[in-house]
Scaffold this motif. Structure first.
Motif, PDB file in Angstrom:
ATOM      1  N   LEU A  83      20.170  12.272 -36.428  1.00 38.29           N
ATOM      2  CA  LEU A  83      19.651  13.609 -36.681  1.00 38.29           C
ATOM      3  C   LEU A  83      18.136  13.623 -36.770  1.00 38.29           C
ATOM      4  N   ARG A  84      17.580  12.523 -37.266  1.00 37.63           N
ATOM      5  CA  ARG A  84      16.137  12.463 -37.452  1.00 37.63           C
ATOM      6  C   ARG A  84      15.382  12.413 -36.119  1.00 37.63           C
ATOM      7  N   TRP A  85      16.123  12.129 -35.034  1.00 39.34           N
ATOM      8  CA  TRP A  85      15.491  12.041 -33.717  1.00 39.34           C
ATOM      9  C   TRP A  85      15.613  13.348 -32.925  1.00 39.34           C
ATOM     10  N   MET A  86      16.399  14.288 -33.411  1.00 40.97           N
ATOM     11  CA  MET A  86      16.628  15.525 -32.670  1.00 40.97           C
ATOM     12  C   MET A  86      15.470  16.496 -32.875  1.00 40.97           C
ATOM     13  N   ASP A  87      15.228  17.351 -31.855  1.00 35.97           N
ATOM     14  CA  ASP A  87      14.170  18.340 -32.013  1.00 35.97           C
ATOM     15  C   ASP A  87      14.679  19.517 -32.838  1.00 35.97           C
ATOM     16  N   VAL A  88      13.749  20.330 -33.323  1.00 35.62           N
ATOM     17  CA  VAL A  88      14.080  21.408 -34.249  1.00 35.62           C
ATOM     18  C   VAL A  88      15.037  22.423 -33.626  1.00 35.62           C
ATOM     19  N   GLU A  89      14.820  22.746 -32.339  1.00 34.29           N
ATOM     20  CA  GLU A  89      15.674  23.737 -31.681  1.00 34.29           C
ATOM     21  C   GLU A  89      17.121  23.264 -31.619  1.00 34.29           C
ATOM     22  N   ALA A  90      17.318  21.988 -31.308  1.00 33.43           N
ATOM     23  CA  ALA A  90      18.676  21.445 -31.235  1.00 33.43           C
ATOM     24  C   ALA A  90      19.335  21.446 -32.607  1.00 33.43           C
ATOM     25  N   ILE A  91      18.578  21.115 -33.630  1.00 28.03           N
ATOM     26  CA  ILE A  91      19.117  21.118 -34.995  1.00 28.03           C
ATOM     27  C   ILE A  91      19.480  22.532 -35.418  1.00 28.03           C
ATOM     28  N   SER A  92      18.602  23.475 -35.111  1.00 26.39           N
ATOM     29  CA  SER A  92      18.867  24.872 -35.452  1.00 26.39           C
ATOM     30  C   SER A  92      20.139  25.372 -34.769  1.00 26.39           C
ATOM     31  N   GLY A  93      20.343  24.938 -33.521  1.00 28.88           N
ATOM     32  CA  GLY A  93      21.563  25.308 -32.804  1.00 28.88           C
ATOM     33  C   GLY A  93      22.800  24.757 -33.478  1.00 28.88           C
ATOM     34  N   LEU A  94      22.725  23.515 -33.952  1.00 28.34           N
ATOM     35  CA  LEU A  94      23.851  22.912 -34.675  1.00 28.34           C
ATOM     36  C   LEU A  94      24.157  23.686 -35.947  1.00 28.34           C
ATOM     37  N   LEU A 128      25.145  19.505 -44.922  1.00 34.11           N
ATOM     38  CA  LEU A 128      24.930  18.057 -44.856  1.00 34.11           C
ATOM     39  C   LEU A 128      23.758  17.738 -43.929  1.00 34.11           C
ATOM     40  N   ILE A 129      23.734  18.397 -42.773  1.00 33.73           N
ATOM     41  CA  ILE A 129      22.627  18.210 -41.829  1.00 33.73           C
ATOM     42  C   ILE A 129      21.300  18.583 -42.486  1.00 33.73           C
ATOM     43  N   LEU A 130      21.280  19.730 -43.156  1.00 30.58           N
ATOM     44  CA  LEU A 130      20.067  20.240 -43.790  1.00 30.58           C
ATOM     45  C   LEU A 130      19.528  19.257 -44.828  1.00 30.58           C
ATOM     46  N   SER A 131      20.429  18.653 -45.592  1.00 26.26           N
ATOM     47  CA  SER A 131      20.026  17.759 -46.687  1.00 26.26           C
ATOM     48  C   SER A 131      19.469  16.437 -46.198  1.00 26.26           C
ATOM     49  N   VAL A 132      19.879  16.024 -44.999  1.00 27.84           N
ATOM     50  CA  VAL A 132      19.434  14.740 -44.455  1.00 27.84           C
ATOM     51  C   VAL A 132      18.028  14.841 -43.862  1.00 27.84           C
ATOM     52  N   LEU A 133      17.659  16.032 -43.400  1.00 28.11           N
ATOM     53  CA  LEU A 133      16.409  16.196 -42.666  1.00 28.11           C
ATOM     54  C   LEU A 133      15.176  16.092 -43.555  1.00 28.11           C
ATOM     55  N   VAL A 134      14.050  15.757 -42.942  1.00 30.41           N
ATOM     56  CA  VAL A 134      12.762  15.832 -43.610  1.00 30.41           C
ATOM     57  C   VAL A 134      12.521  17.299 -43.960  1.00 30.41           C
ATOM     58  N   PRO A 135      12.021  17.609 -45.181  1.00 30.10           N
ATOM     59  CA  PRO A 135      11.906  18.996 -45.626  1.00 30.10           C
ATOM     60  C   PRO A 135      11.242  19.963 -44.661  1.00 30.10           C
ATOM     61  N   VAL A 162      10.984  19.804 -41.409  1.00 31.84           N
ATOM     62  CA  VAL A 162      11.856  20.009 -40.244  1.00 31.84           C
ATOM     63  C   VAL A 162      13.012  20.923 -40.625  1.00 31.84           C
ATOM     64  N   ALA A 163      13.597  20.700 -41.808  1.00 40.00           N
ATOM     65  CA  ALA A 163      14.707  21.531 -42.274  1.00 40.00           C
ATOM     66  C   ALA A 163      14.265  22.980 -42.424  1.00 40.00           C
ATOM     67  N   ALA A 164      13.077  23.182 -42.962  1.00 37.34           N
ATOM     68  CA  ALA A 164      12.560  24.537 -43.152  1.00 37.34           C
ATOM     69  C   ALA A 164      12.395  25.255 -41.821  1.00 37.34           C
ATOM     70  N   ARG A 165      11.880  24.560 -40.816  1.00 37.74           N
ATOM     71  CA  ARG A 165      11.701  25.171 -39.494  1.00 37.74           C
ATOM     72  C   ARG A 165      13.030  25.414 -38.808  1.00 37.74           C
ATOM     73  N   ALA A 166      14.007  24.534 -39.038  1.00 35.77           N
ATOM     74  CA  ALA A 166      15.309  24.685 -38.395  1.00 35.77           C
ATOM     75  C   ALA A 166      16.083  25.870 -38.952  1.00 35.77           C
ATOM     76  N   ILE A 167      15.904  26.154 -40.233  1.00 32.64           N
ATOM     77  CA  ILE A 167      16.651  27.234 -40.874  1.00 32.64           C
ATOM     78  C   ILE A 167      15.984  28.594 -40.699  1.00 32.64           C
ATOM     79  N   GLU A 168      14.711  28.570 -40.309  1.00 31.88           N
ATOM     80  CA  GLU A 168      13.916  29.795 -40.267  1.00 31.88           C
ATOM     81  C   GLU A 168      14.471  30.842 -39.303  1.00 31.88           C
ATOM     82  N   THR A 169      15.061  30.428 -38.200  1.00 30.13           N
ATOM     83  CA  THR A 169      15.517  31.378 -37.180  1.00 30.13           C
ATOM     84  C   THR A 169      16.965  31.821 -37.366  1.00 30.13           C
ATOM     85  N   LEU A 170      17.619  31.317 -38.398  1.00 30.36           N
ATOM     86  CA  LEU A 170      19.039  31.624 -38.592  1.00 30.36           C
ATOM     87  C   LEU A 170      19.248  32.985 -39.251  1.00 30.36           C
TER      88      LEU A 170
END
Length: 343
Positions: free
Chosen positions: A121-132, A143-150, A152-160
């Protein structure tokens, strides 16, 4: 022998930076050997080294020498016992008590290794993580959100979607440990990434502290909206997250005027207890915002205290932080945050 003038004209040999030295050493190795080393590093470290390797591609003989010298000096500090220690220890325990007993012992005492699925997960880009996060079950998303660097997690959740944002934050904050079944669910989600399935021990991730770090990276409007939504579901948990978003140690981040405003609003006796659990630099910083008479009063009260319970210090510091949040909410002070404009 050169005269003094010539010695003064001789340029001082510049010290080579750690990443540059590491990059040079990697480029001196065989490709397979260098690749083996990189496999053990985190994504950010690999990216940093890759950039450094490009930057040092034309390294001078002097720089190469500096890198080798640095390696030799640092190598002296590495214990010979540490090299291959993991394999040797496991072999010895296996031979002594057998494979089954060894597994039980090592599971309890050996350093935990991250599951491969969590690492990928740490190697995936933000767009792919957000899609997941948008597609998968919220529990898997938490679980995905908790594993990520803060950040990156903030940017991934922003568009949801707002509802999904609040649900993911709630679930992530409620995580304490993760059973093997949950890891297996995540592994199936990441099957396309060829993650090897394996049962793993429970791992301590998530919780209010990790979520607070993510929330601090969000823009102010998004973090406030998410907290409000979370309060409707679990007010106590939302409060715990808010408390973690700005802790007593973060008083250092306030400007002198704001810090002074906060401390003048705190009862002197309670402030003395709160500062009793702080280091000398924090005490000096706080008292420097007060009048000479007030600061001397606090110091006298602290000096008169003998042993103070850690619980009493924690309660006093929480009281101070409650005042901080109230003053921030009313606009009396500004709290610096990691997001775009979090206050």
């Amino acid at each position: 022998m050169p005269d003094a003038a010539e010695m003064m004209d001789t340029p001082t040999k510049p010290a080579i930076e750690g990443s540059a030295a590491a990059a040079i050493l990697l480029m001196l190795l065989d490709e397979n050997e260098a690749a083996t080393i990189l496999k053990h590093l985190a994504p950010d470290e690999v990216r940093q080294l890759a950039k450094a390797m490009f930057d040092t591609a034309n390294a001078s003989e002097q720089q190469i020498g500096q890198a080798l010298d640095r390696f030799v000096v640092r190598s002296r500090d590495v214990s010979a016992l540490a090299i291959g220690a993991d394999v040797r220890i496991r072999t010895v325990i296996n031979q002594a008590v057998g494979n089954v007993r060894a597994d039980n012992i090592l599971a309890a005492v050996a350093p935990q290794r991250s599951a491969a699925s969590l690492e990928i997960l740490r190697w995936m880009d933000v767009e792919a993580i957000s899609g997941l996060l948008a597609q998968e079950h919220p529990q898997v998303g938490a679980l995905i959100l908790s594993v990520l660097v803060p950040d990156v997690a903030a940017r991934a959740i922003e568009t949801l979607d707002e509802i999904l944002q609040a649900d993911l934050v709630l679930r992530a904050a409620m995580l304490t440990s993760v059973p093997a079944a949950a890891i297996e669910d995540l592994e199936s989600v990441l099957a396309s990434a060829n993650v090897d399935g394996q049962r793993v021990a429970k791992q301590a991730i998530g919780g209010p502290s990790d979520v607070a770090k993510i929330m601090k990276k969000m823009p102010k409007s998004l973090s406030e909206r998410t907290i409000r939504a979370l309060k409707k579901t679990d007010k106590a948990l939302a409060q715990a997250i808010e408390e973690e978003m700005f802790i007593f140690e973060n008083l250092r981040d306030l400007d002198k005027k704001s810090l002074g405003s906060v401390l003048r609003s705190v009862d002197a006796a309670q402030l003395a207890v709160a500062l009793k659990g702080a280091d000398d630099d924090m005490v000096d910083l706080c008292l420097a915002t007060m009048s000479k008479r007030a600061s001397e009063t606090i110091r006298d009260e602290m000096a008169e205290m003998t042993m103070v319970k850690r619980a009493d210090v924690d309660d006093a510091q929480k009281t101070v932080m409650t005042i901080v949040r109230q003053m921030a909410a009313s606009g009396d002070i500004m709290i610096a945050g990691g997001g775009d404009d979090y206050v």
